[in-house]
Design a protein around this motif. Structure first.
Motif, PDB file in Angstrom:
ATOM      1  N   GLY A  14       0.811  -1.204   0.000  1.00 29.44           N
ATOM      2  CA  GLY A  14       0.000   0.000   0.000  1.00 29.44           C
ATOM      3  C   GLY A  14       0.844   1.253   0.000  1.00 29.44           C
ATOM      4  O   GLY A  14       2.066   1.205  -0.134  1.00 29.44           O
ATOM      5  N   ALA A  15       0.175   2.389   0.155  1.00 25.11           N
ATOM      6  CA  ALA A  15       0.843   3.687   0.096  1.00 25.11           C
ATOM      7  C   ALA A  15       0.696   4.433   1.412  1.00 25.11           C
ATOM      8  O   ALA A  15      -0.318   4.325   2.086  1.00 25.11           O
ATOM      9  CB  ALA A  15       0.237   4.515  -1.025  1.00 25.11           C
ATOM     10  N   ILE A  16       1.731   5.193   1.743  1.00 28.61           N
ATOM     11  CA  ILE A  16       1.674   6.124   2.866  1.00 28.61           C
ATOM     12  C   ILE A  16       1.986   7.498   2.292  1.00 28.61           C
ATOM     13  O   ILE A  16       3.018   7.699   1.652  1.00 28.61           O
ATOM     14  CB  ILE A  16       2.680   5.757   3.968  1.00 28.61           C
ATOM     15  CG1 ILE A  16       2.324   4.407   4.569  1.00 28.61           C
ATOM     16  CG2 ILE A  16       2.702   6.840   5.043  1.00 28.61           C
ATOM     17  CD1 ILE A  16       3.265   3.928   5.647  1.00 28.61           C
ATOM     18  N   ALA A  28       5.868  -2.357   0.202  1.00 31.24           N
ATOM     19  CA  ALA A  28       5.542  -3.766  -0.028  1.00 31.24           C
ATOM     20  C   ALA A  28       4.930  -4.338   1.248  1.00 31.24           C
ATOM     21  O   ALA A  28       5.046  -3.745   2.330  1.00 31.24           O
ATOM     22  CB  ALA A  28       6.811  -4.535  -0.394  1.00 31.24           C
ATOM     23  N   TYR A  29       4.295  -5.487   1.132  1.00 31.85           N
ATOM     24  CA  TYR A  29       3.723  -6.163   2.297  1.00 31.85           C
ATOM     25  C   TYR A  29       4.803  -6.304   3.371  1.00 31.85           C
ATOM     26  O   TYR A  29       5.924  -6.738   3.103  1.00 31.85           O
ATOM     27  CB  TYR A  29       3.177  -7.530   1.912  1.00 31.85           C
ATOM     28  CG  TYR A  29       2.834  -8.380   3.107  1.00 31.85           C
ATOM     29  CD1 TYR A  29       1.726  -8.085   3.879  1.00 31.85           C
ATOM     30  CD2 TYR A  29       3.643  -9.438   3.474  1.00 31.85           C
ATOM     31  CE1 TYR A  29       1.422  -8.840   4.994  1.00 31.85           C
ATOM     32  CE2 TYR A  29       3.340 -10.210   4.596  1.00 31.85           C
ATOM     33  CZ  TYR A  29       2.224  -9.907   5.343  1.00 31.85           C
ATOM     34  OH  TYR A  29       1.925 -10.657   6.451  1.00 31.85           O
ATOM     35  N   GLY A  30       4.484  -5.899   4.590  1.00 30.32           N
ATOM     36  CA  GLY A  30       5.398  -6.040   5.717  1.00 30.32           C
ATOM     37  C   GLY A  30       6.420  -4.923   5.869  1.00 30.32           C
ATOM     38  O   GLY A  30       7.133  -4.883   6.860  1.00 30.32           O
ATOM     39  N   TRP A  50      -7.442   4.442   4.534  1.00 29.42           N
ATOM     40  CA  TRP A  50      -8.310   3.991   3.448  1.00 29.42           C
ATOM     41  C   TRP A  50      -7.809   2.629   3.001  1.00 29.42           C
ATOM     42  O   TRP A  50      -6.714   2.214   3.395  1.00 29.42           O
ATOM     43  CB  TRP A  50      -8.330   5.020   2.297  1.00 29.42           C
ATOM     44  CG  TRP A  50      -7.092   5.055   1.451  1.00 29.42           C
ATOM     45  CD1 TRP A  50      -6.806   4.274   0.378  1.00 29.42           C
ATOM     46  CD2 TRP A  50      -5.957   5.905   1.625  1.00 29.42           C
ATOM     47  NE1 TRP A  50      -5.575   4.584  -0.125  1.00 29.42           N
ATOM     48  CE2 TRP A  50      -5.040   5.583   0.610  1.00 29.42           C
ATOM     49  CE3 TRP A  50      -5.625   6.909   2.520  1.00 29.42           C
ATOM     50  CZ2 TRP A  50      -3.819   6.230   0.478  1.00 29.42           C
ATOM     51  CZ3 TRP A  50      -4.404   7.548   2.378  1.00 29.42           C
ATOM     52  CH2 TRP A  50      -3.535   7.206   1.378  1.00 29.42           C
ATOM     53  N   ASP A  51      -8.584   1.913   2.190  1.00 25.60           N
ATOM     54  CA  ASP A  51      -8.146   0.606   1.689  1.00 25.60           C
ATOM     55  C   ASP A  51      -6.830   0.770   0.941  1.00 25.60           C
ATOM     56  O   ASP A  51      -6.763   1.513  -0.035  1.00 25.60           O
ATOM     57  CB  ASP A  51      -9.183   0.003   0.734  1.00 25.60           C
ATOM     58  CG  ASP A  51     -10.199  -0.842   1.449  1.00 25.60           C
ATOM     59  OD1 ASP A  51      -9.980  -1.177   2.627  1.00 25.60           O
ATOM     60  OD2 ASP A  51     -11.222  -1.183   0.830  1.00 25.60           O
ATOM     61  N   GLY A  52      -5.813   0.127   1.410  1.00 28.45           N
ATOM     62  CA  GLY A  52      -4.527   0.152   0.736  1.00 28.45           C
ATOM     63  C   GLY A  52      -3.606   1.288   1.116  1.00 28.45           C
ATOM     64  O   GLY A  52      -2.592   1.507   0.463  1.00 28.45           O
ATOM     65  N   GLY A  53      -3.936   2.030   2.188  1.00 22.27           N
ATOM     66  CA  GLY A  53      -2.990   3.066   2.561  1.00 22.27           C
ATOM     67  C   GLY A  53      -3.439   3.969   3.679  1.00 22.27           C
ATOM     68  O   GLY A  53      -4.514   3.804   4.247  1.00 22.27           O
TER      69      GLY A  53
END
Length: 78
Positions: A14-16, A28-30, A50-53
């Protein structure tokens, strides 16, 4: 100084994003990143999920570090 760990929840990448600077990091995951903040910045910290970030609103100057502690950016948040 406070060191805050940020990562995306769940079993996905996801994104930050950091507002109002507009800087986004794809993780990436983790993976995680860290932010160094002072006490007054902690009091005004806003986080939106939100979903994914996540989006993080930080006032003043702050430093972004990778999970190994290497500086990625110096940012300014309105």
């Amino acid at each position: 100084m406070f060191k805050i760990k940020l990562s995306v929840a769940g079993d996905v990448a996801g994104a930050i994003g950091f507002e109002p600077a507009g800087m986004f990091y794809e993780l990436a995951y983790g993976e995680c990143i860290y932010v160094h903040l002072n006490a007054s910045q902690m009091e005004a910290l806003e986080v939106t999920y939100w979903d994914g970030g996540i989006s993080v609103w930080i006032q003043g100057e702050f430093v972004i570090l990778d999970k190994a502690g290497k500086k990625l950016d110096d940012l300014w948040g309105g």
